[in-house]
Scaffold this motif. Sequence first.
Motif, short mmCIF file in Angstrom:
data_model
loop_
_atom_site.label_atom_id
_atom_site.label_comp_id
_atom_site.label_asym_id
_atom_site.label_seq_id
_atom_site.Cartn_x
_atom_site.Cartn_y
_atom_site.Cartn_z
N TYR A 2 0.83 -1.20 0.00
CA TYR A 2 0.00 0.00 0.00
C TYR A 2 0.87 1.25 0.00
CZ TYR A 2 -3.51 -3.31 1.56
OH TYR A 2 -4.35 -4.39 1.66
N ILE A 4 0.29 5.38 1.16
CA ILE A 4 -0.63 6.25 1.88
C ILE A 4 -0.34 7.69 1.48
CG2 ILE A 4 -1.44 6.97 4.15
CD1 ILE A 4 -0.26 4.23 5.15
N SER A 30 1.36 -3.18 5.44
CA SER A 30 0.03 -3.10 6.01
C SER A 30 -0.27 -1.66 6.41
CB SER A 30 -0.10 -4.02 7.22
OG SER A 30 0.79 -3.61 8.23
N VAL A 31 -1.54 -1.35 6.53
CA VAL A 31 -1.97 0.02 6.84
C VAL A 31 -2.45 0.08 8.29
CG1 VAL A 31 -3.58 1.84 6.21
CG2 VAL A 31 -2.67 0.34 4.45
N PHE A 35 -4.80 5.39 9.84
CA PHE A 35 -5.03 6.00 8.53
C PHE A 35 -6.43 5.73 8.00
CE2 PHE A 35 -0.42 5.34 8.83
CZ PHE A 35 -0.03 6.67 8.77
N ARG A 36 -7.05 4.69 8.45
CA ARG A 36 -8.43 4.40 8.01
C ARG A 36 -9.44 5.25 8.79
NH1 ARG A 36 -7.89 0.69 4.14
NH2 ARG A 36 -6.37 -0.96 4.42
N VAL A 42 -5.66 5.81 0.97
CA VAL A 42 -4.90 4.56 0.94
C VAL A 42 -4.97 4.00 -0.48
CG1 VAL A 42 -4.74 2.22 1.83
CG2 VAL A 42 -5.39 4.09 3.37
N GLU A 44 -3.83 0.91 -2.98
CA GLU A 44 -3.34 -0.46 -3.03
C GLU A 44 -2.48 -0.62 -4.27
OE1 GLU A 44 -6.44 -3.33 -2.83
OE2 GLU A 44 -5.04 -5.02 -2.76
#
Length: 63
Positions: A2, A4, A30-31, A35-36, A42, A44
């Motif tokens: 990912y 960001i 991984s995120v 951040f979500r 984000v 991918e």
Amino acid sequence: MYRIHAPNREYDGQVAGVDFHAGDSAPVESVPDYFRRHPYEVEELHEEADGEKTQRRTRRKPA
């Protein structure tokens, strides 16, 4: 993998253990949940058969 994108496209620094330069992170495995829950974009990254990565934006939080 990912990538960001920070809301501030000029941000240089670290957030939640991820380094940013000019508002973008280096590819990460991984995120973090941070951040979500905040207005970060984000992206991918997909790997094609020949090993090159393609980019696809997968999620955009409203500002």
